[in-house]
Design a protein around this motif. Structure first.
Motif, PDB file in Angstrom:
ATOM      1  N   TYR A 109      -4.894  10.003  -3.604  1.00  0.00           N
ATOM      2  CA  TYR A 109      -6.096   9.929  -2.889  1.00  0.00           C
ATOM      3  C   TYR A 109      -6.308  10.473  -1.825  1.00  0.00           C
ATOM      4  CZ  TYR A 109      -3.181   5.396  -3.617  1.00  0.00           C
ATOM      5  OH  TYR A 109      -2.117   3.823  -4.107  1.00  0.00           O
ATOM      6  N   LYS A 161       2.163   1.731  -3.357  1.00  0.00           N
ATOM      7  CA  LYS A 161       2.148   2.787  -4.317  1.00  0.00           C
ATOM      8  C   LYS A 161       1.114   4.569  -4.110  1.00  0.00           C
ATOM      9  CE  LYS A 161      -1.082  -1.571  -5.557  1.00  0.00           C
ATOM     10  NZ  LYS A 161      -2.568  -2.566  -5.431  1.00  0.00           N
ATOM     11  N   VAL A 162       1.679   4.292  -2.607  1.00  0.00           N
ATOM     12  CA  VAL A 162       1.245   6.280  -2.413  1.00  0.00           C
ATOM     13  C   VAL A 162       2.483   6.573  -2.417  1.00  0.00           C
ATOM     14  CG1 VAL A 162       1.566   7.555  -0.044  1.00  0.00           C
ATOM     15  CG2 VAL A 162      -0.223   5.401   0.045  1.00  0.00           C
ATOM     16  N   ALA A 171       0.709  -1.158  -0.498  1.00  0.00           N
ATOM     17  CA  ALA A 171      -0.425  -0.352   0.458  1.00  0.00           C
ATOM     18  C   ALA A 171       0.837   1.031  -0.176  1.00  0.00           C
ATOM     19  CB  ALA A 171      -0.782  -0.038   1.277  1.00  0.00           C
ATOM     20  N   THR A 186      -4.405   5.923   2.464  1.00  0.00           N
ATOM     21  CA  THR A 186      -5.408   4.314   2.090  1.00  0.00           C
ATOM     22  C   THR A 186      -5.429   3.233   2.414  1.00  0.00           C
ATOM     23  OG1 THR A 186      -4.468   3.196  -0.144  1.00  0.00           O
ATOM     24  CG2 THR A 186      -2.323   4.116   1.636  1.00  0.00           C
TER      25      THR A 186
END
Length: 98
Positions: free
Chosen positions: A51, A43-44, A40, A61
């Motif tokens: 987001y 991806k941020v 996660a 997220t």
């Protein structure tokens, strides 16, 4: 745009505590939790602006498999993780970190 990730102490501590708790439930589950949070956060780092803003300038997220959200803010090329937070906890706790 890839950014650097920095955890605040409280976020790091709750992340570690959750991983330890999951590991105590079943061998290997703590590692699975850690991997899910890591994914996660990766991806941020790729695109933090994708987001939603949930409080002031704080974005969120969620992990897919575990009931945790990751709250963060973006400061130039740094993502500051404020909380790795279980969905049933009182949100006023992480909001005080803002």
């Amino acid at each position: 745009m890839t950014v650097r990730i920095v955890f605040r102490r409280a976020a790091s501590a709750e992340f570690e505590e959750a991983a330890i708790w999951y590991e105590s439930q079943r061998h290997g589950l703590g590692d699975e939790f850690s991997s899910e949070v890591g994914l996660a956060i990766e991806k941020v780092a790729e695109n933090p602006a994708r987001y939603p803003v949930v409080f002031g300038d704080i974005r969120r997220t969620a992990t897919r498999r575990f009931p945790f959200a990751i709250y963060f803010r973006v400061r130039e090329s740094v993502v500051v993780v404020l909380a790795v937070f279980h969905g049933r906890r009182d949100p006023s706790v992480w909001k005080r970190r803002a």
